[in-house]
Design an enzyme around this catalytic site. Sequence first.
Site, short mmCIF file in Angstrom:
data_model
loop_
_atom_site.label_atom_id
_atom_site.label_comp_id
_atom_site.label_asym_id
_atom_site.label_seq_id
_atom_site.Cartn_x
_atom_site.Cartn_y
_atom_site.Cartn_z
N ASP A 178 -7.46 -2.33 1.52
CA ASP A 178 -6.82 -1.72 0.21
C ASP A 178 -7.89 -1.41 -0.97
OD1 ASP A 178 -4.93 -3.22 1.67
OD2 ASP A 178 -4.25 -4.37 -0.08
N GLU A 213 4.25 -4.97 -0.82
CA GLU A 213 2.59 -5.03 -1.11
C GLU A 213 2.29 -3.90 -1.93
OE1 GLU A 213 0.79 -7.43 2.21
OE2 GLU A 213 1.07 -5.41 2.98
C1 FRU Z 1 -2.30 -4.93 1.88
C2 FRU Z 1 -2.62 -6.36 1.71
C3 FRU Z 1 -2.36 -6.95 0.18
C4 FRU Z 1 -3.37 -8.14 0.16
C5 FRU Z 1 -4.47 -7.63 0.68
C6 FRU Z 1 -5.38 -8.61 1.62
O1 FRU Z 1 -2.97 -4.56 2.72
O2 FRU Z 1 -2.03 -7.15 2.73
O3 FRU Z 1 -0.96 -7.45 0.02
O4 FRU Z 1 -3.67 -8.49 -0.75
O5 FRU Z 1 -3.83 -6.50 1.82
O6 FRU Z 1 -6.63 -7.93 2.11
#
Ligand code: FRU
Length: 486
Positions: free
Chosen positions: A41, A219
């Site tokens: 992300d 998310e």
């Molecule tokens: C989304 C996610 C988020 C989390 C992060 C961990 O891709 O799963 O929810 O904070 O990636 O890398």
Amino acid sequence: MDFTKVKENEERAILEKREIVKKDFWRQKYHIQGIVGLINDPNGFSQFKGKYHMFYQWNPLGTNHKNKTWAHSVSDDLLHWKRLKTALRPDTWYSKDGAYSGSAIVDDDKLYLFYTGNVKDCDGNRESYQCLAVSSDGENFERWEPSIVNQPNGYTRHIRDPKIWKKDGKFYAVIGIQSEDLEGKAVLYSSENIKDWKFEGEIAGANHGKLKDFGFMWECPDYFQLKDEKTGEVKDLLVFSPQGLEPEGDLYNNKYQTGYLFGKLDYKKTEFEISSDFVEIDRGNDFYAPQSMEDDKGRRLIVGWMGIPEEEDFPTVKSEWLHCLTLPRELKVIDGKLYQVPIKEMESIRGEKIEFSGKVTGEVKVGTGATYELKAKFTDFNSDFGLKLRTGKNSETVLKFDYNDKKFVLDRTKGEQADKRLRKVYLGDISELELTVFVDNSSVEVFINGGQEVFSSRIFPEKEANGIIVFADKDVNVEIEKWEWK
Ligand code: FRU
């Protein structure tokens, strides 16, 4: 707990793997990617002291989802990025199993990061803490941990990815969460001083209003407003990545989705009053967990992760790296519809230009290239037509208009990639198809008819595959401009 090795391990992994990574011809030219290891992300997308800042989830030690840090890059033009030192590492108790996703805000001449500290207890159970870090120089961060310790009543420990904004002197954050009956939701928190946070309530979620069965976890929620460029009306948008939607025809074909809702956030009722359907923001194979910010030009810019959790069997793993972010795009609302348009800065990397125009039946090779921008305008058609890019012996990426189904289709079945299913979107009765395509060494991003639809997909063509072909079953009129990237 011994955190002294975290930085050392990162530095060692870079030294060991950097040369292997560098040799890979699938390394991108203008996309943010990790120097080694895995990224996911975008985080903390912001502008501070005249520079754009992008942070991103990064595992320096391997190509799996562990050891998450916040990598950090800065840019003047959103295209040339300079990597700075890692901003957050999992080297505190509250982030010991990962400094997970979050956002940034500039306030009082300081840059604040608001993120999730991921902690596993000795039985492997998850704990999540929302944490802050603050910087005066945009490079060194002082950690204030934690700010939110417990989830509100009725929810599980799946609470993460705070997106922060300020309104009327008060801070707000929307956070992704899971209810005890295992449904994905978004909750609102507020703060007077950015440090102490108060739970306001659930603003949206699965089985909340019109969203039935809408996933087991949401998310990376994002909330912002956009002014309709035609009507002047201010629209609220909630963007989020729900997990657990079933495919429905052309919709929801990736393992997990990302989309948006139009509506109105009522702060008093703590309710995002939904006024539209959920629309997938990108129709391609690889787009997830985007983050937006408004820059000093008043643009709402958005960047996504060009990847999907658990759909990661990509051939770059053997070269010790995995994933990249998308190019930044600008979001606009025009006459009630969301558009995503390439940023103006893309023009600054245009190099040598070729043009082609005429009628095509069958296949015509119009040029070559591996990293470029291409604009194509198709008119006068009455059969299937389109473009084949990165063509070679065993590779090609096909962008096609299916005349009978009235659908645009992205087909990356030829080449080395994990997901060989087609991606499609219904365009209806059109008399003109305009494409703006950005091709990097291992990706394609397609903007259709002024950004009404976008497809982002990773592609892994053979090294020599660089043909650009126009095709049509019967006559099509086409005008093409193509700029090799500088
Ligand atoms: C989304 C996610 C988020 C989390 C992060 C961990 O891709 O799963 O929810 O904070 O990636 O890398």
